[in-house]
Design a protein around this motif. Structure first.
Motif: not given
Length: 97
Positions: A13, A22-25
């Motif tokens: 993240e 926040k989020d997945a890369k």
């Protein structure tokens, strides 16, 4: 008796530097600043400190603001006016694909 082994994979993240979401890369855009010129890192493998952005027009526009980018990077970017439009076009093109 049958047993089932479930392996939980951790997804890296990252946090958007503008909205702090926040989020997945893989769901964010990565910007690297080698030698005072912001560069869009499409492959997310370039060396150097990476800054992550949401693929949202508001976050991209906010990051491109001279005051905001200097505050985020904690230094003055001298080549920003020349590279701003090119970087913005690359990022927006990546968001539409």
């Amino acid at each position: 008796m049958i047993t089932c082994n479930i392996v939980m994979l951790r997804v890296p993240e990252r946090t958007c530097v503008c909205c702090r979401k926040k989020d997945a890369k893989s769901g964010l855009l990565r910007i690297v600043v080698p030698e005072d010129t912001p560069v869009f890192d499409k492959v997310q493998k370039m060396p150097g400190r990476g800054y992550y952005l949401c693929p949202d027009k508001k976050c991209i526009d906010k990051f491109m603001d001279e005051k905001k980018i200097n505050k985020i990077l904690k230094r003055k970017i001298t080549a920003l006016p020349a590279s701003r439009e090119l970087l913005k076009m690359e990022v927006e093109a990546s968001c539409t694909q």
